[in-house]
Design an enzyme around this catalytic site. Sequence first.
Site, short mmCIF file in Angstrom:
data_model
loop_
_atom_site.label_atom_id
_atom_site.label_comp_id
_atom_site.label_asym_id
_atom_site.label_seq_id
_atom_site.Cartn_x
_atom_site.Cartn_y
_atom_site.Cartn_z
N CYS A 1 20.56 -21.30 29.30
CA CYS A 1 19.56 -21.03 30.54
C CYS A 1 20.24 -22.41 31.62
CB CYS A 1 18.49 -20.55 30.10
SG CYS A 1 17.13 -19.82 31.46
N HIS B 1 18.02 -18.70 24.87
CA HIS B 1 17.51 -19.19 24.81
C HIS B 1 16.90 -18.93 23.31
CE1 HIS B 1 15.39 -21.42 27.69
NE2 HIS B 1 15.31 -19.84 28.57
N GLU C 1 17.08 -21.24 20.71
CA GLU C 1 15.87 -22.04 20.61
C GLU C 1 14.14 -21.42 20.00
OE1 GLU C 1 17.12 -21.81 23.00
OE2 GLU C 1 15.29 -23.15 24.67
N1 GLN Z 1 16.05 -20.88 36.51
C1 GLN Z 1 15.82 -21.81 35.97
C2 GLN Z 1 16.79 -22.63 36.42
O1 GLN Z 1 17.56 -22.05 38.12
C3 GLN Z 1 16.44 -21.47 34.33
C4 GLN Z 1 15.19 -21.53 33.19
C5 GLN Z 1 15.69 -21.38 32.12
O2 GLN Z 1 16.60 -22.16 31.52
N2 GLN Z 1 14.74 -20.44 31.91
O3 GLN Z 1 16.90 -23.69 36.55
#
Ligand code: GLN
Length: 188
Positions: A79, A172, A174
């Site tokens: 992410c 994610h 995890e």
């Molecule tokens: N929206 C977040 C970003 O731009 C990422 C979201 C996340 O890591 N769950 O950094």
Amino acid sequence: MATAVLAVQGAFAEHEARLAELGETCVELRQASDLRQRFERLILPGGESTTQGKLLDELGMLEPLRRRIEEGMPTLGTCAGMILLAKTLAAHDDKGTPRIATMDIEVERNAYGRQLGSFHANAELEGIGKVPMTFIRAPRIVTVGDAAEALATVDGHIVAARQGNQLALAFHPELDGDPRIHQLFLDL
Ligand code: GLN
């Protein structure tokens, strides 16, 4: 062998728990002196990529980590971590915030809009099969460059890619009970 988990912000504790279940030792990276610990792998967790990028830069960890990733250290970015790894951000996203930028992918932040903040899917990940995927204000991969390959798509969006030692996931792993992605990372 030990895995370093970037622990300046975001969902690092959950990655550490998954790795511990697989018998892997973790060290936390909170400041530059933590880079002196012995570690052979790196996890960049989810969270807020702009905050993480700024902190990495200010704390003097950005360059050393970039160098080690370029030298081949196995690295998993989930992410926000995937956003840090991407060489290119979609133009409307790119505020020039420092990032590691070692992976030949273009990503768009918050690609599902604010309404669809988080959702769950089950989709095929190349080399593993169907895995649960939890998305939280997730980015997507807009383009995979020549050096990288797409590993999974959900609703026509690329959500996972690999480039040699680097694995980038929009979701994610995890947060789900399934250990196979962390095992794949440990096998890189
Ligand atoms: N929206 C977040 C970003 O731009 C990422 C979201 C996340 O890591 N769950 O950094």
